[in-house]
Scaffold this motif. Structure first.
Motif, PDB file in Angstrom:
ATOM      1  N   ARG A  76       0.842  -1.182   0.000  1.00 31.44           N
ATOM      2  CA  ARG A  76       0.000   0.000   0.000  1.00 31.44           C
ATOM      3  C   ARG A  76       0.885   1.242   0.000  1.00 31.44           C
ATOM      4  O   ARG A  76       2.063   1.186   0.382  1.00 31.44           O
ATOM      5  CB  ARG A  76      -0.945   0.019   1.194  1.00 31.44           C
ATOM      6  CG  ARG A  76      -0.264   0.155   2.542  1.00 31.44           C
ATOM      7  CD  ARG A  76      -1.205  -0.208   3.658  1.00 31.44           C
ATOM      8  NE  ARG A  76      -1.579  -1.608   3.572  1.00 31.44           N
ATOM      9  CZ  ARG A  76      -2.661  -2.127   4.154  1.00 31.44           C
ATOM     10  NH1 ARG A  76      -3.482  -1.342   4.829  1.00 31.44           N
ATOM     11  NH2 ARG A  76      -2.924  -3.407   4.058  1.00 31.44           N
ATOM     12  N   MET A  77       0.312   2.311  -0.487  1.00 26.47           N
ATOM     13  CA  MET A  77       0.996   3.594  -0.461  1.00 26.47           C
ATOM     14  C   MET A  77       0.275   4.483   0.547  1.00 26.47           C
ATOM     15  O   MET A  77      -0.956   4.595   0.518  1.00 26.47           O
ATOM     16  CB  MET A  77       0.968   4.244  -1.846  1.00 26.47           C
ATOM     17  CG  MET A  77       1.632   5.608  -1.890  1.00 26.47           C
ATOM     18  SD  MET A  77       1.573   6.323  -3.563  1.00 26.47           S
ATOM     19  CE  MET A  77      -0.179   6.686  -3.681  1.00 26.47           C
ATOM     20  N   THR A  78       1.064   5.111   1.415  1.00 28.51           N
ATOM     21  CA  THR A  78       0.470   5.918   2.476  1.00 28.51           C
ATOM     22  C   THR A  78       1.175   7.266   2.534  1.00 28.51           C
ATOM     23  O   THR A  78       2.412   7.329   2.492  1.00 28.51           O
ATOM     24  CB  THR A  78       0.583   5.219   3.841  1.00 28.51           C
ATOM     25  OG1 THR A  78       0.062   3.886   3.728  1.00 28.51           O
ATOM     26  CG2 THR A  78      -0.191   5.978   4.897  1.00 28.51           C
ATOM     27  N   MET A  79       0.382   8.317   2.622  1.00 36.61           N
ATOM     28  CA  MET A  79       0.891   9.657   2.897  1.00 36.61           C
ATOM     29  C   MET A  79       0.332  10.065   4.247  1.00 36.61           C
ATOM     30  O   MET A  79      -0.884  10.303   4.388  1.00 36.61           O
ATOM     31  CB  MET A  79       0.482  10.630   1.803  1.00 36.61           C
ATOM     32  CG  MET A  79       1.124  10.294   0.456  1.00 36.61           C
ATOM     33  SD  MET A  79       0.696  11.474  -0.818  1.00 36.61           S
ATOM     34  CE  MET A  79       1.499  10.699  -2.232  1.00 36.61           C
ATOM     35  N   VAL A  80       1.210  10.128   5.238  1.00 39.65           N
ATOM     36  CA  VAL A  80       0.813  10.371   6.622  1.00 39.65           C
ATOM     37  C   VAL A  80       1.224  11.789   7.020  1.00 39.65           C
ATOM     38  O   VAL A  80       2.367  12.199   6.809  1.00 39.65           O
ATOM     39  CB  VAL A  80       1.462   9.347   7.577  1.00 39.65           C
ATOM     40  CG1 VAL A  80       1.051   9.629   9.012  1.00 39.65           C
ATOM     41  CG2 VAL A  80       1.077   7.945   7.182  1.00 39.65           C
ATOM     42  N   HIS A  81       0.274  12.484   7.563  1.00 37.52           N
ATOM     43  CA  HIS A  81       0.541  13.825   8.105  1.00 37.52           C
ATOM     44  C   HIS A  81       0.245  13.785   9.605  1.00 37.52           C
ATOM     45  O   HIS A  81      -0.910  13.586  10.020  1.00 37.52           O
ATOM     46  CB  HIS A  81      -0.345  14.857   7.399  1.00 37.52           C
ATOM     47  CG  HIS A  81      -0.217  16.232   7.970  1.00 37.52           C
ATOM     48  ND1 HIS A  81       0.918  16.988   7.829  1.00 37.52           N
ATOM     49  CD2 HIS A  81      -1.098  16.990   8.693  1.00 37.52           C
ATOM     50  CE1 HIS A  81       0.743  18.151   8.428  1.00 37.52           C
ATOM     51  NE2 HIS A  81      -0.484  18.177   8.972  1.00 37.52           N
ATOM     52  N   HIS A  82       1.301  13.949  10.392  1.00 33.10           N
ATOM     53  CA  HIS A  82       1.140  13.905  11.861  1.00 33.10           C
ATOM     54  C   HIS A  82       1.684  15.197  12.450  1.00 33.10           C
ATOM     55  O   HIS A  82       2.886  15.485  12.364  1.00 33.10           O
ATOM     56  CB  HIS A  82       1.888  12.711  12.451  1.00 33.10           C
ATOM     57  CG  HIS A  82       1.875  12.712  13.954  1.00 33.10           C
ATOM     58  ND1 HIS A  82       0.745  12.453  14.688  1.00 33.10           N
ATOM     59  CD2 HIS A  82       2.868  12.979  14.849  1.00 33.10           C
ATOM     60  CE1 HIS A  82       1.030  12.542  15.977  1.00 33.10           C
ATOM     61  NE2 HIS A  82       2.325  12.868  16.102  1.00 33.10           N
ATOM     62  N   ARG A  83       0.807  15.961  13.078  1.00 34.32           N
ATOM     63  CA  ARG A  83       1.198  17.195  13.775  1.00 34.32           C
ATOM     64  C   ARG A  83       1.121  16.937  15.278  1.00 34.32           C
ATOM     65  O   ARG A  83       0.066  16.536  15.802  1.00 34.32           O
ATOM     66  CB  ARG A  83       0.277  18.360  13.421  1.00 34.32           C
ATOM     67  CG  ARG A  83       0.318  18.778  11.973  1.00 34.32           C
ATOM     68  CD  ARG A  83      -0.478  20.062  11.747  1.00 34.32           C
ATOM     69  NE  ARG A  83      -1.773  20.078  12.392  1.00 34.32           N
ATOM     70  CZ  ARG A  83      -2.873  19.502  11.896  1.00 34.32           C
ATOM     71  NH1 ARG A  83      -2.801  18.848  10.739  1.00 34.32           N
ATOM     72  NH2 ARG A  83      -4.016  19.580  12.546  1.00 34.32           N
ATOM     73  N   PRO A  84       2.207  17.210  15.975  1.00 38.01           N
ATOM     74  CA  PRO A  84       2.159  17.061  17.436  1.00 38.01           C
ATOM     75  C   PRO A  84       1.410  18.242  18.072  1.00 38.01           C
ATOM     76  O   PRO A  84       1.030  19.208  17.398  1.00 38.01           O
ATOM     77  CB  PRO A  84       3.631  17.068  17.825  1.00 38.01           C
ATOM     78  CG  PRO A  84       4.279  17.914  16.774  1.00 38.01           C
ATOM     79  CD  PRO A  84       3.515  17.662  15.502  1.00 38.01           C
ATOM     80  N   LEU A  85       1.227  18.137  19.370  1.00 38.38           N
ATOM     81  CA  LEU A  85       0.629  19.249  20.107  1.00 38.38           C
ATOM     82  C   LEU A  85       1.536  20.468  19.980  1.00 38.38           C
ATOM     83  O   LEU A  85       2.749  20.390  20.186  1.00 38.38           O
ATOM     84  CB  LEU A  85       0.472  18.867  21.587  1.00 38.38           C
ATOM     85  CG  LEU A  85      -0.174  19.910  22.483  1.00 38.38           C
ATOM     86  CD1 LEU A  85      -1.652  20.042  22.154  1.00 38.38           C
ATOM     87  CD2 LEU A  85       0.011  19.508  23.948  1.00 38.38           C
ATOM     88  N   ASN A  86       0.966  21.603  19.630  1.00 34.90           N
ATOM     89  CA  ASN A  86       1.770  22.827  19.487  1.00 34.90           C
ATOM     90  C   ASN A  86       1.734  23.605  20.800  1.00 34.90           C
ATOM     91  O   ASN A  86       0.669  24.088  21.236  1.00 34.90           O
ATOM     92  CB  ASN A  86       1.212  23.677  18.350  1.00 34.90           C
ATOM     93  CG  ASN A  86       2.130  24.832  18.030  1.00 34.90           C
ATOM     94  OD1 ASN A  86       3.294  24.616  17.730  1.00 34.90           O
ATOM     95  ND2 ASN A  86       1.614  26.061  18.123  1.00 34.90           N
ATOM     96  N   ALA A  87       2.874  23.714  21.478  1.00 40.34           N
ATOM     97  CA  ALA A  87       2.937  24.358  22.796  1.00 40.34           C
ATOM     98  C   ALA A  87       4.026  25.425  22.788  1.00 40.34           C
ATOM     99  O   ALA A  87       5.097  25.234  22.212  1.00 40.34           O
ATOM    100  CB  ALA A  87       3.216  23.329  23.881  1.00 40.34           C
TER     101      ALA A  87
END
Length: 797
Positions: A75-86
Motif C-alpha cells: 500500500r501507499m500511504t501519505m501520513v501527516h502527523h502534527r504534534p501538540l503545538n505548545a
C-alpha cells in the motif's frame, strides 16, 4: 495434338480468375491472440523502489517535518502527523508585598537580599496569553547564596488559591549556590488545575532561616517568575508526493491524420485545422477509423491552439462493415463512442484551430482504492487536497476528507499521446492546517491502483513464398518440377506443415500437384493451349498466400504412328496376299503410305497391304506412313513360301444307280495346283458322320492328279446319303490355301430287289463263316508252333 478450346466462356472464366486472384496476392493476417496489458503494474505496491517518494513544505522544496510518503505492506500511504503545538513563556513577578523591589521583573542583575526576613514576590501578569490552555507550570527563581550553609537554610514556598506549598529547602550545602544565570525551577503543574487567575495571583516566598547568632551567608534574589507551557494555535502547509512511470508498451490511443479526410472550407495550417475563410464555418470529416481487432472503440478527444476559442462541434458515425454508416450525430468531447468496428468523426468550427484529434481504445481508466483515515482536526478543508496526475496533467483534485472506502475510476485517454510507450502517474496530497494546536494525524492510504485499456494483439501473419512465375512447356515434352514449399516461410507454421492447394482452369491440358514439397506440372497427352493455375498456401490459422501463374503448352504436329507388324509374316510365292495393319495420328488427316517394293501396295483407307512376292525366301518391305510434316517408317518381314495347294477335284461313284446292299466303289481325285510337291497326302472318306476308310497318296507333283478308291456297302434303310472327302485333315502339309481341302456329294439309294436281298443274306452268312474259319486256323498254327519249339537250355552244375 488435341485442339484447345477458344470459346468465349473459357476466356471469361480466365479473365475473372485473374481479376479475383492477382499474382502473389495475400489474404491478410489474422489475430493469433489478443491479451490485456496492465499499464500500471506498480499499482500493486509490491516494490517500494517502483515509486519515487517525497514530502515537502508547501511552496518550497524544503523537506516536510510532519508529512511522510511511504510504500510498504502493499500500500501507499501519505501520513501527516502534527504534534501538540505548545509555547513556553515566563511571566516575571511585577510586585513584592515585602517591597523587595530589586527582585521585580526579569533577571537584570539587581538583587534584593536577606539574612532573615522573607522576600515575597507576586503579580505574575500574563496579559495576552490568558486565552490559551495551560499545559504545565514551573516556578522559576534567579538567586544565589554566596557561602556554604552549615546551620542556616533557605526555604521556597508557594501560596496559590488559598493553598500553601513548600517547594524546596537548601541546607548544609558544601559551597555557595548560584542560580543567577541558570535559574532554578520547580514543576508545580500537579499541584492543581491551574487557571490564569490562580497563576497571576500566586505568591512566592523566599525565606533565609538563620540559626544562632552568626549567619552562614545570605540570600540574594534577582527575579522570580512563573514559567507556563501553553497550547497555542499555528498554521502551515506540507505535501507528500509519489510518482511512478510505466514503460515498454504502446498506449491505447489512435491519432487521426488531420491532413487526410474530407475538407469543406477547412484546411491544414501551422496550428492545425482551421477554416479556410476566416469567420466562416469549416468542416472536416475523418477517414474511416477501424477499431483494433477484438478491442472496443473508446472516447474522442481534441486539443486546440487556443482553448478559449472552443466552438468545436464534434460528430460521429458508426458502421459494422466499413461501408454503411449511421447518420452523423452530435457528441460531447470525451464521450464514450458506440462499440462498432468502424467509426468516422466530423468536426465543425468557425474560430478554433484544432491541433490534434485522438480516439482512445478500450476507454483507458485509472482506478484506485484506498481510504482517508485518522482525523482532520485543524486541516483547512479548502486547501487540503489530494491530486492525481497522468503525464503531468491533472486528472482530479479531491478534498482530504475522512473516507473509509475511497473508490475512484477516472478516464485518462485524453492524457495519452499516440505512439507513446510510457505512462507517468503521480499522486500528491496537500495537508494545509490552521490549527488551535491540538495533536492530529491524517493519512491518505491507497491500497491498489491500476490503468486499464492496454492491449496486445499477437498476429498470425500470412505465409510468404517465392513465386514460381509463368511456365512455358511443349506438347508431348516432359513436365516440370518446381521447387516450392521449402521456399515458403510462416511465423508460426513450419513450411512442411503448410497446406498447398491448386485451382486449375484447364485440367485437360495439365495436372498440377505437390510432391515432396515441389510443384509437379504434368502434361496431358496430345494437348496444347493455356491453363491458369492458382496456388494457395494455408497455414495452421487459415492465413493464406496465393499466386496465379500461367502454363503455356506449345502446339507440336505429332508424327503418325504405324503400329508394329508381326515379326515374320508367311506369304505364298506369286500369290497376292492382303496383310492388315493399324496406325494412328491424332492431329492430322489425309495420310499417305508407300513401300520400297513394286509388288507391295498400301491401302491406307482400308488399312491393308497387298503383296505379290516374285521370289521365294525371306524378304523385307519398308512401309512409310506420312502426314503433311513427318513420316513414320516400319519394316515388314516376309517369308515367301513355294507351297503345294491340294484340292479334291472329283468324287466319282460311277454312272449306275446305287441300290441298297450294293458294294459301292468311291474314287476320290486329288490335284496339286500349288508350286511344290506334296508327300503323304492323307485322304479320308466319310458317309455322313461315319468313316468309310482313309488312305494316302505318297507323292503328288505340282499340276498332277491322283485318286484313291474306297469301297462302301450301301445300307438298306436309307434312301439318300452324303459322301464327303477330306484331304490332310490334320493340317500336316503347309499349303497355300487350306480352305479347299474337302468336298462332298449327295447320292440317292434305290431299294434292292427281294431275291437279291436273300442272296445278300446268304453272302453275309458265308462271309461270317469265312472269318470264323480264318481265326480257327490261326489258333491251330500258333499251337503247333509252341509244340514244336525246342525246350529251354539248362545250365549243368
Amino acid at each position: 495434338m488435341r485442339a484447345h478450346s477458344t470459346g468465349s466462356m473459357t476466356a471469361i472464366f480466365l479473365l475473372l480468375l485473374l481479376l479475383l486472384a492477382p499474382i502473389g496476392s495475400v489474404s491478410g493476417r489474422s489475430v493469433h491472440e489478443a491479451s490485456t496489458v496492465d499499464l500500471l503494474p506498480q499499482g500493486t505496491f509490491a516494490q517500494a523502489t517502483d515509486w519515487s517518494l517525497g514530502s515537502f513544505t508547501s511552496f518550497s522544496e524544503d523537506s516536510a517535518t510532519y508529512t511522510d510518503a511511504m510504500v510498504a505492506d502493499q500500500r501507499m500511504t501519505m501520513v501527516h502527523h502534527r504534534p501538540l503545538n505548545a509555547d513556553r513563556m515566563t511571566f516575571w513577578a511585577q510586585s513584592s508585598p515585602t517591597e523587595s523591589n530589586y527582585s521585580i521583573g526579569a533577571p537584570d542583575g539587581a538583587i534584593s537580599w536577606s539574612a532573615g526576613p522573607v522576600i515575597e514576590l507576586s503579580s505574575f501578569n500574563a496579559f495576552g496569553s490568558t486565552q490559551y490552555e495551560i499545559l504545565d507550570v514551573d516556578v522559576v527563581v534567579a538567586f544565589s547564596v554566596p557561602d556554604a550553609l552549615y546551620q542556616d537554610s533557605v526555604r521556597f514556598s508557594l501560596n496559590y488559591d488559598g493553598q500553601f506549598e513548600s517547594l524546596v529547602t537548601f541546607s548544609h550545602t558544601q559551597g555557595s549556590l548560584d542560580y543567577l544565570t541558570n535559574t532554578w525551577s520547580s514543576d508545580v503543574t500537579g499541584l492543581t488545575d491551574w487557571t490564569w487567575d490562580m497563576l497571576q495571583t500566586a505568591i512566592v516566598t523566599l525565606d533565609y532561616v538563620s540559626v544562632g547568632s552568626t549567619d552562614d551567608s545570605r540570600l540574594n534574589v534577582d527575579a522570580v517568575g512563573m514559567s507556563v507551557t501553553m497550547k497555542t494555535p499555528w498554521y502551515g502547509g506540507e505535501y507528500g508526493s509519489a510518482k511512478t512511470m510505466f514503460s515498454g508498451h504502446s498506449m491505447p490511443v489512435i491519432g487521426l491524420d488531420l491532413e487526410q479526410g474530407t475538407f469543406d472550407n477547412m484546411a491544414a495550417s501551422s496550428c492545425g485545422l482551421q477554416p479556410s475563410v476566416s469567420s466562416t464555418s469549416g468542416m472536416w470529416t475523418s477517414e474511416v477509423i477501424e477499431t483494433p481487432a477484438l478491442q472496443r472503440i473508446g472516447r474522442a478527444h481534441y486539443t486546440l491552439e487556443n482553448e478559449s476559442l472552443d466552438d468545436v462541434v464534434l460528430e460521429y458515425a458508426s458502421s459494422d462493415d466499413g461501408e454503411s454508416f449511421t447518420p452523423f450525430a452530435v457528441m460531447s468531447e470525451h464521450m464514450l463512442l458506440p462499440d462498432h468496428a468502424y467509426t468516422q468523426l466530423r468536426v465543425t468550427t468557425i474560430e478554433a484551430c484544432i491541433s490534434s484529434i485522438t480516439i482512445d481504445v478500450n476507454d483507458p481508466n485509472l482506478a484506485l482504492q484506498g481510504r482517508i483515515f485518522g482525523d482532520v482536526d485543524g486541516l483547512d478543508p479548502v486547501y487540503s487536497r489530494w491530486l492525481l496526475f497522468v503525464n503531468d496533467q491533472l486528472v482530479t483534485n479531491e478534498p482530504v476528507a475522512l473516507n473509509p472506502s475511497l473508490v475512484h475510476t477516472f478516464p485518462i485517454g485524453q492524457f495519452m499521446s499516440p505512439g507513446d510507450t510510457t505512462l507517468e502517474v503521480e499522486v500528491k496530497s496537500w495537508f494545509t492546517w490552521d490549527s488551535n494546536g491540538n495533536e492530529s494525524t491524517t493519512a491518505l492510504e491507497i491500497t491498489s491502483m491500476s490503468v486499464s485499456g492496454g492491449y496486445a494483439i499477437e498476429w498470425d501473419e500470412d505465409p510468404e513464398c517465392i513465386a514460381v512465375g509463368d511456365q512455358s512447356l511443349t506438347e508431348d515434352g516432359g513436365g516440370r518440377i518446381l521447387p516450392f514449399l521449402y521456399r515458403c516461410t510462416d511465423d508460426r507454421t513450419v513450411s512442411e506443415n503448410l497446406g498447398v492447394m491448386f485451382t486449375n482452369s484447364n485440367p485437360a491440358l495439365v495436372t498440377v500437384d505437390l510432391t515432396q514439397g515441389d510443384i509437379r506440372i504434368s502434361l496431358q497427352p496430345e494437348a496444347s493451349g493455356q491453363a491458369t493455375i492458382v496456388t494457395t498456401v494455408v497455414d495452421s490459422a487459415g492465413n493464406t498466400w496465393s499466386e496465379t501463374f500461367i502454363v503455356n503448352v506449345a502446339n507440336v504436329d505429332d508424327t503418325p504412328v504405324l503400329e508394329e507388324f508381326q515379326s515374320l509374316i508367311p506369304v505364298e510365292l506369286a500369290v497376292p496376299a492382303e496383310i492388315s495393319f493399324d496406325y494412328s495420328d491424332i492431329d492430322s488427316s489425309g495420310l499417305t503410305a508407300s513401300t520400297n517394293r513394286s509388288w507391295a501396295t498400301v491401302d491406307v483407307f482400308n488399312k491393308t497391304i497387298t503383296v505379290v512376292p516374285p521370289s521365294p525366301g525371306f524378304t523385307s518391305v519398308l512401309i512409310s506412313l506420312c502426314d503433311q510434316s513427318s513420316c513414320h517408317d516400319r519394316i515388314m518381314d516376309l517369308e515367301v513360301l513355294s507351297l503345294p495347294d491340294l484340292v479334291i477335284e472329283e468324287i466319282d461313284v460311277g454312272s449306275e444307280p446305287v441300290q441298297a446292299g450294293d458294294i459301292l466303289s468311291i474314287r476320290v481325285f486329288v490335284r496339286n495346283i500349288g508350286q511344290a510337291e506334296a508327300t503323304m497326302v492323307s485322304v479320308r472318306c466319310e458317309a455322313g458322320t461315319q468313316l468309310i476308310d482313309y488312305d494316302s497318296i505318297p507323292v503328288l507333283q505340282p499340276g498332277s492328279v491322283a485318286y484313291l478308291t474306297f469301297d462302301w456297302q450301301v445300307p438298306d434303310d436309307i434312301t439318300q446319303q452324303q459322301l464327303r472327302a477330306v484331304i490332310d485333315r490334320g493340317s500336316e502339309i503347309t499349303e497355300g490355301d487350306e480352305s479347299n481341302n474337302d468336298a462332298q456329294i449327295a447320292i440317292s439309294i434305290e431299294p434292292a430287289p427281294s431275291g437279291e436281298a436273300q442272296a445278300s443274306d446268304s453272302e453275309v452268312v458265308s462271309d461270317g463263316m469265312f472269318w470264323g474259319l480264318t481265326v480257327l486256323a490261326l489258333l491251330v498254327i500258333g499251337g503247333a508252333f509252341v509244340f514244336l519249339t525246342p525246350p529251354k537250355i539248362k545250365k549243368l552244375e
